[in-house]
Structure formats: structure tokens, C-alpha cells
Design a protein around this motif. Structure first.
Motif, mmCIF file in Angstrom:
data_model
loop_
_atom_site.group_PDB
_atom_site.id
_atom_site.type_symbol
_atom_site.label_atom_id
_atom_site.label_comp_id
_atom_site.label_asym_id
_atom_site.label_seq_id
_atom_site.Cartn_x
_atom_site.Cartn_y
_atom_site.Cartn_z
ATOM 1 N N THR A 57 -7.542 24.710 0.276
ATOM 2 C CA THR A 57 -6.621 25.357 -0.654
ATOM 3 C C THR A 57 -6.493 24.469 -1.874
ATOM 4 O O THR A 57 -6.022 23.331 -1.773
ATOM 5 N N ASP A 58 -6.946 24.965 -3.024
ATOM 6 C CA ASP A 58 -6.949 24.109 -4.202
ATOM 7 C C ASP A 58 -5.548 23.970 -4.785
ATOM 8 O O ASP A 58 -4.572 24.524 -4.273
ATOM 9 N N GLU A 59 -5.454 23.196 -5.865
ATOM 10 C CA GLU A 59 -4.150 22.853 -6.426
ATOM 11 C C GLU A 59 -3.408 24.061 -6.997
ATOM 12 O O GLU A 59 -2.202 23.993 -7.243
ATOM 13 N N GLU A 60 -4.141 25.183 -7.193
ATOM 14 C CA GLU A 60 -3.496 26.400 -7.679
ATOM 15 C C GLU A 60 -3.205 27.375 -6.546
ATOM 16 O O GLU A 60 -2.843 28.527 -6.776
ATOM 17 N N GLY A 61 -3.402 26.907 -5.314
ATOM 18 C CA GLY A 61 -3.105 27.747 -4.161
ATOM 19 C C GLY A 61 -4.197 28.739 -3.814
ATOM 20 O O GLY A 61 -3.975 29.647 -3.002
ATOM 21 N N ILE A 62 -5.392 28.565 -4.389
ATOM 22 C CA ILE A 62 -6.494 29.485 -4.150
ATOM 23 C C ILE A 62 -7.280 29.040 -2.921
ATOM 24 O O ILE A 62 -7.626 27.866 -2.791
ATOM 25 N N GLN A 63 -7.566 29.988 -2.026
ATOM 26 C CA GLN A 63 -8.342 29.693 -0.834
ATOM 27 C C GLN A 63 -9.828 29.588 -1.195
ATOM 28 O O GLN A 63 -10.408 30.509 -1.753
ATOM 29 N N ARG A 64 -10.423 28.441 -0.852
ATOM 30 C CA ARG A 64 -11.828 28.214 -1.174
ATOM 31 C C ARG A 64 -12.550 27.599 0.032
ATOM 32 O O ARG A 64 -11.917 27.220 1.017
ATOM 33 N N ALA A 65 -13.879 27.534 -0.084
ATOM 34 C CA ALA A 65 -14.698 26.880 0.938
ATOM 35 C C ALA A 65 -15.259 25.593 0.356
ATOM 36 O O ALA A 65 -15.692 25.558 -0.798
ATOM 37 N N ALA A 66 -15.255 24.527 1.148
ATOM 38 C CA ALA A 66 -15.774 23.244 0.670
ATOM 39 C C ALA A 66 -16.563 22.573 1.788
ATOM 40 O O ALA A 66 -16.007 22.264 2.842
ATOM 41 N N PHE A 67 -17.852 22.407 1.557
ATOM 42 C CA PHE A 67 -18.723 21.714 2.504
ATOM 43 C C PHE A 67 -19.912 21.177 1.725
ATOM 44 O O PHE A 67 -20.250 21.672 0.644
ATOM 45 N N ALA A 68 -20.573 20.156 2.258
ATOM 46 C CA ALA A 68 -21.715 19.563 1.558
ATOM 47 C C ALA A 68 -22.953 20.413 1.797
ATOM 48 O O ALA A 68 -23.362 20.616 2.943
ATOM 49 N N GLY A 103 -27.364 39.054 2.813
ATOM 50 C CA GLY A 103 -25.929 38.870 3.022
ATOM 51 C C GLY A 103 -25.145 40.062 2.522
ATOM 52 O O GLY A 103 -25.028 40.292 1.320
ATOM 53 N N ALA A 104 -24.641 40.917 3.402
ATOM 54 C CA ALA A 104 -23.841 42.052 2.988
ATOM 55 C C ALA A 104 -22.556 41.549 2.366
ATOM 56 O O ALA A 104 -22.052 40.488 2.696
ATOM 57 N N LEU A 105 -21.976 42.354 1.483
ATOM 58 C CA LEU A 105 -20.776 41.937 0.787
ATOM 59 C C LEU A 105 -19.553 42.249 1.646
ATOM 60 O O LEU A 105 -18.955 43.295 1.565
ATOM 61 N N VAL A 106 -19.211 41.282 2.498
ATOM 62 C CA VAL A 106 -18.022 41.410 3.328
ATOM 63 C C VAL A 106 -17.182 40.173 3.121
ATOM 64 O O VAL A 106 -17.553 39.266 2.404
ATOM 65 N N PHE A 107 -16.057 40.092 3.799
ATOM 66 C CA PHE A 107 -15.151 38.976 3.560
ATOM 67 C C PHE A 107 -14.728 38.345 4.879
ATOM 68 O O PHE A 107 -14.597 39.008 5.897
ATOM 69 N N SER A 108 -14.512 37.043 4.820
ATOM 70 C CA SER A 108 -14.001 36.345 5.996
ATOM 71 C C SER A 108 -12.499 36.538 6.073
ATOM 72 O O SER A 108 -11.864 37.025 5.146
ATOM 73 N N ALA A 109 -11.932 36.089 7.193
ATOM 74 C CA ALA A 109 -10.494 36.237 7.370
ATOM 75 C C ALA A 109 -9.724 35.514 6.284
ATOM 76 O O ALA A 109 -8.650 35.927 5.883
ATOM 77 N N GLY A 110 -10.310 34.428 5.790
ATOM 78 C CA GLY A 110 -9.635 33.652 4.761
ATOM 79 C C GLY A 110 -9.791 34.228 3.373
ATOM 80 O O GLY A 110 -9.256 33.706 2.427
ATOM 81 N N VAL A 158 -7.574 16.733 -2.309
ATOM 82 C CA VAL A 158 -7.996 17.045 -0.938
ATOM 83 C C VAL A 158 -7.232 16.168 0.046
ATOM 84 O O VAL A 158 -7.178 14.948 -0.101
ATOM 85 N N SER A 159 -6.656 16.791 1.077
ATOM 86 C CA SER A 159 -5.912 16.048 2.094
ATOM 87 C C SER A 159 -5.996 16.794 3.420
ATOM 88 O O SER A 159 -6.494 17.927 3.482
ATOM 89 N N ASP A 160 -5.510 16.174 4.477
ATOM 90 C CA ASP A 160 -5.490 16.839 5.779
ATOM 91 C C ASP A 160 -4.643 18.102 5.744
ATOM 92 O O ASP A 160 -4.868 19.031 6.523
ATOM 93 N N GLU A 161 -3.695 18.152 4.844
ATOM 94 C CA GLU A 161 -2.795 19.301 4.771
ATOM 95 C C GLU A 161 -3.459 20.533 4.182
ATOM 96 O O GLU A 161 -3.094 21.660 4.502
ATOM 97 N N ASN A 162 -4.449 20.350 3.296
ATOM 98 C CA ASN A 162 -5.047 21.526 2.655
ATOM 99 C C ASN A 162 -6.554 21.646 2.878
ATOM 100 O O ASN A 162 -7.216 22.458 2.233
ATOM 101 N N TYR A 163 -7.103 20.846 3.821
ATOM 102 C CA TYR A 163 -8.551 20.875 4.038
ATOM 103 C C TYR A 163 -8.862 20.553 5.498
ATOM 104 O O TYR A 163 -8.370 19.559 6.043
ATOM 105 N N ASP A 164 -9.663 21.409 6.127
ATOM 106 C CA ASP A 164 -10.016 21.200 7.529
ATOM 107 C C ASP A 164 -11.510 20.948 7.717
ATOM 108 O O ASP A 164 -12.030 21.081 8.826
ATOM 109 N N GLY A 165 -12.172 20.556 6.649
ATOM 110 C CA GLY A 165 -13.611 20.337 6.713
ATOM 111 C C GLY A 165 -14.413 21.504 6.204
ATOM 112 O O GLY A 165 -15.624 21.383 5.967
ATOM 113 N N TYR A 166 -13.742 22.631 6.002
ATOM 114 C CA TYR A 166 -14.386 23.818 5.413
ATOM 115 C C TYR A 166 -13.404 24.589 4.537
ATOM 116 O O TYR A 166 -13.637 24.790 3.362
ATOM 117 N N ASN A 167 -12.299 25.022 5.119
ATOM 118 C CA ASN A 167 -11.296 25.768 4.352
ATOM 119 C C ASN A 167 -10.482 24.803 3.494
ATOM 120 O O ASN A 167 -9.955 23.814 3.997
#
Length: 461
Positions: free
Chosen positions: A259-270, A13-20, A248-257
Motif C-alpha cells: 500500500t503506497d503512501e497515497e493508500g493505493i494498493q499495488r504489487a511489489a516484487f523483484a 493473460g485475460a483481463l481479470v482482477f485479483s482480490a486486492g 515500505v514497512s512491515d505494516e504496508n508490505y508483505d513481500g508482494y502486496n
């Protein structure tokens, strides 16, 4: 004796970044990372690496057995490893077209494992995770194997992902019983799973990475499937984090992206799932949502208990877990290959140890990092944990296998390690008086403790 040599290793995995802005991790496909084992020919680096030794620290290699070729000229790579009643079960990964199935080894003589059968070799898929348990229901009595099935081509309408069930009461002659399909369009299928027995009921818990994301919330990443009748698996529950976790709610989670309570963009999946020994508490490794704990005493109506959390400057990536101290201590491994991300600490993935006597409020006791963080990029992140007594066993890719004394969970101490030549250790499993390790490129490794001096001792951080 140990000696240092210069070898070339690959950074998965090269060290690159996603759009998010989420850093690429080895497993995180949506974030841009490759599946583990896909391609080890990444960025070529010359780094100091311990020479492969038959006796490193207090672990001694007593056997190293490659997988047989079940198709002429095709070498399958190795996934996870499990052991049951004197037999080792090795999953396989997707290298060279997948379809490698599960390999079964007779471990009567640990110094000479013999591959005796292969099952679930489904073309167009790969089978990296296998769990075997003895079950006794009105429909089936014997040894049951649950095997994850993932599609090579997510867009192939003729390919099915999910899990397959086999009767391995006679491990030399496995018999197919049933198949459960993970029906989320676009997702690969079941990445990891766990087979658990709860009284007369038998369940498979699935981690179907990105099912929620690709289905736009119509299917969930985690399902509980009743396999008491293994010829007819029946989904009885799907876990929706939006329904349980206040953050976690529909407003801050789309099944992957997310946004935590501090406004930080994170990834969340099982990514992974497991239960305690009673089968009544489930642990869902949910990447940046941490390890989610559910009471599944009533598997159709689980109760949310709590989850682990991270400091705002810590990349999450809760990958796998195990329990210690009678289930009161949680060992959580975090898979982070990209150590540099703006606003976060500079660190590869390491182990976090929690007190979970009160599962509604997990308390971080300590963290554990290896000494090879800067010198073995491909082994710099921890992978899977297994606990046996007061010893924690960690698989570490190029960093091999590490043993850690967790007698005092607040002060973990490394007591040994094993790094074979060209190491790429995926999984580790303790069985009787030996330790099994699955090496992605070279098959099954069998280790035993030597009882020698602790040549490589390092404290927790």
C-alpha cells in the motif's frame, strides 16, 4: 512493402482482477497472470497486423532459425537472448514441459546461425535467462555463463530452483561448474539474473520473484551471490526493501502486496536485476516500487541510492531497464497487459526515460509508446530494452522489435520496426553489426539495419 492483413492473435493473460484489485499482468502469477510463453491460446481476437516482411522499416531479417528438438516430438519455446564472442545464447521457456536448456548458436555467418550445443537442460525446470562474461579469478579463468532455473512445479520437493553456472570457454562443449539454490519454499526460483565482474570478484544478482512473499520475509527476492569460485557459489547479501525505503514497512508490505503512501494498493516484487558496466551500481526492477538503485561497491554492504516513482494514476510494473548516455540516463520498461484499472490511466505498458545523474532524485525526461496500442493487444505492452549508442531497441511481443532514436532522451523518436509473421518477440540484443531477437514460438531471428528511410517514425509522448 508493408501490407495489412487480418490475422488471429492471442491476448496473453485475460483481463481479470485479483482480490486486492491489482490488474493481471503477464508475469504476475500472484495477481493471477500466466507466465509468458505458457499458453498463447487466450482470447481469440481478429486484429489488423502488419504482414511479416523480410524488410520492415529500416530493419532487415537475414536469418530465422528454429530451435532443434532435443527430445523427440517436443518443441521448446524461446526465452531471452544474449551474445558473447561470436556466439548467441538462447534461453528457453516452460512450454511443453520445459527442460529446453540454453541453446548456443555459432554466429560466424549471421545469415546462417548454426546451433552447436545445448546445456543446463534440467528436467522439471526451465531456463529463460542467460548471461555470459569473461572472468579471471584465482579459481576460474575463462567464459562463465549464469543461467536462471525455475521449477515447473513449485510444490515438487525433488525440484530445485536457482541458477546454474557453466564454463563456456569452448561454447561447443559447455561444462557444469556449480549450482545455487533459491531456497524459498513455494517460489519457483530465479526468474531473471545478472552476472557482473567487479575487479577480481564475480557476482550473480538474482531476482527470485515472490521469495519474500512465500517465505514470509525469511528470504528476500534479491540476493547477491559471490561466484568468484563458480564451483561454490556463496550468498553474501539479501536486499530487504523494508530496511531501506521509507515508504515500505512491515505494516504496508508483505513481500508482494504494498500500500503506497497515497493508500493505493499495488504489487511489489523483484522481476529483473542488472548492474552498470563497472559492476558497482545495481538496478533492481521492482514492479510498483519502480527501479531501485544500490551502490554495491562493497557488495556485502550495499548503500541505497534512490528509486524511480510513478504518478498516482500510473500503473507501475517496472519490468526491465538499461542505461544510456554513459549511465546518466535510465530506460525503464513497464509490462502492463491490463490497460484498464479503476483510478488509473488507460494504457498498456510503455517506456519511461529518466535522468539519473543524481540517483537520489531521478527525473522523468520522457515516455515512449508505440502506435499499436489499440490494434495489437498481445504486442501492446513493451517488454525488454537494450541501448546501443543513441539507439534504443525494444522487444514488443506481437509488436516485434522497435528501434528508437534517443539522441535527445527528452524526445525519443521511433526510427524502425520489424514484425515477422506470428511475431512474439521476447528479447533483443545488439551484437557487432547485427541485432538478435528471440521469438517465443519460432526461435532465433537475426536482423540488420538497412540504412533505408524511416518508414515508421513516431515521437515520444
Amino acid at each position: 512493402m508493408k501490407s495489412e492483413i487480418l490475422v488471429k492473435t492471442a491476448l496473453v493473460g485475460a483481463l481479470v482482477f485479483s482480490a486486492g484489485g491489482t490488474s493481471v499482468l503477464a508475469h504476475d502469477e500472484i495477481g493471477g497472470g500466466e507466465e509468458k510463453g505458457d499458453n498463447l491460446a487466450g482470447v481469440e481476437l481478429t486484429v489488423p497486423l502488419l504482414e511479416g516482411s523480410k524488410n520492415t522499416g529500416n530493419l532487415k531479417e537475414v536469418a530465422a532459425v528454429p530451435l532443434k528438438e532435443i527430445r523427440d516430438g517436443v518443441k521448446n519455446s524461446t526465452g531471452d537472448v544474449y551474445a558473447h564472442k561470436g556466439f548467441a545464447y538462447l534461453g528457453t521457456h516452460r512450454a511443453n514441459g520445459g527442460g529446453g536448456g540454453v541453446r548456443v548458436f555459432d554466429m560466424k555467418d549471421p545469415s546462417n546461425p548454426v546451433e552447436v550445443s545445448v546445456f543446463a537442460a534440467i528436467q522439471g525446470t526451465w531456463q529463460e535467462k542467460v548471461i555470459v562474461k569473461t572472468v579471471n579469478t584465482k579459481h576460474f579463468k575463462g567464459d562463465l555463463a549464469a543461467v536462471s532455473v525455475q521449477k515447473m512445479d513449485q510444490k515438487d520437493p525433488n525440484s530445485q530452483g536457482g541458477f546454474v553456472l557453466y564454463d563456456v570457454t569452448n561454447p561447443r562443449e559447455p561444462k557444469k561448474l556449480g549450482f545455487w539454490e533459491s531456497s524459498s519454499s513455494g517460489a519457483r526460483g530465479t526468474h531473471e539474473l545478472y552476472l557482473t565482474v567487479q575487479g577480481d570478484n564475480v557476482y550473480v544478482l538474482t531476482a527470485d520473484c515472490y521469495a519474500d512473499y512465500y517465505s514470509h520475509g525469511k528470504k528476500m527476492d534479491v540476493s547477491i551471490v559471490d561466484v568468484s569460485n563458480p564451483t561454490n557459489p556463496n550468498t553474501i547479501y539479501e536486499f530487504n526493501p523494508r530496511a531501506y525505503i521509507p515508504e515500505v514497512s512491515d505494516e504496508n508490505y508483505d513481500g508482494y502486496n504494498w500500500t503506497d503512501e497515497e493508500g493505493i494498493q499495488r504489487a511489489a516484487f523483484a522481476h529483473s536485476v542488472k548492474t552498470d558496466g563497472t559492476g558497482k551500481t545495481a538496478f533492481l526492477s521492482y514492479w510498483d516500487l519502480g527501479t531501485i538503485m544500490l551502490d554495491i561497491s562493497d557488495a556485502k554492504n550495499p548503500v541505497y541510492l534512490g528509486r524511480t516513482d510513478f504518478a498516482s494514476d500510473v500503473q507501475g510494473a517496472a519490468h526491465s531497464m538499461d542505461l544510456a548516455k554513459g549511465g546518466t540516463v535510465l530506460v525503464e520498461t513497464r509490462e502492463v497487459f491490463g490497460p484498464t484499472r479503476e483510478g488509473f490511466e488507460s494504457a498498456y505498458g510503455y517506456t519511461m526515460i529518466y535522468d539519473i545523474k543524481d540517483k537520489t532524485n531521478p527525473e522523468l525526461l520522457s515516455t515512449f509508446r508505440t502506435e499499436f496500442t489499440e490494434t495489437i493487444p498481445n504486442g501492446a505492452t513493451v517488454h525488454d530494452p537494450k541501448v546501443h549508442g543513441n539507439t534504443l531497441y525494444l522487444s514488443h511481443y506481437s509488436g516485434g522489435v522497435r528501434t528508437v532514436d534517443i539522441t535527445d532522451p527528452s524526445s525519443p523518436q521511433q526510427t524502425g520496426m520489424y514484425i515477422p509473421s506470428k511475431a512474439n518477440i521476447w528479447g533483443v540484443f545488439v551484437d557487432r553489426n547485427y541485432i538478435l531477437a528471440s521469438d517465443i514460438g519460432s526461435g532465433l531471428k537475426v536482423l540488420q539495419k538497412t540504412g533505408g528511410p524511416n518508414m515508421n517514425r513516431m515521437g515520444g509522448v
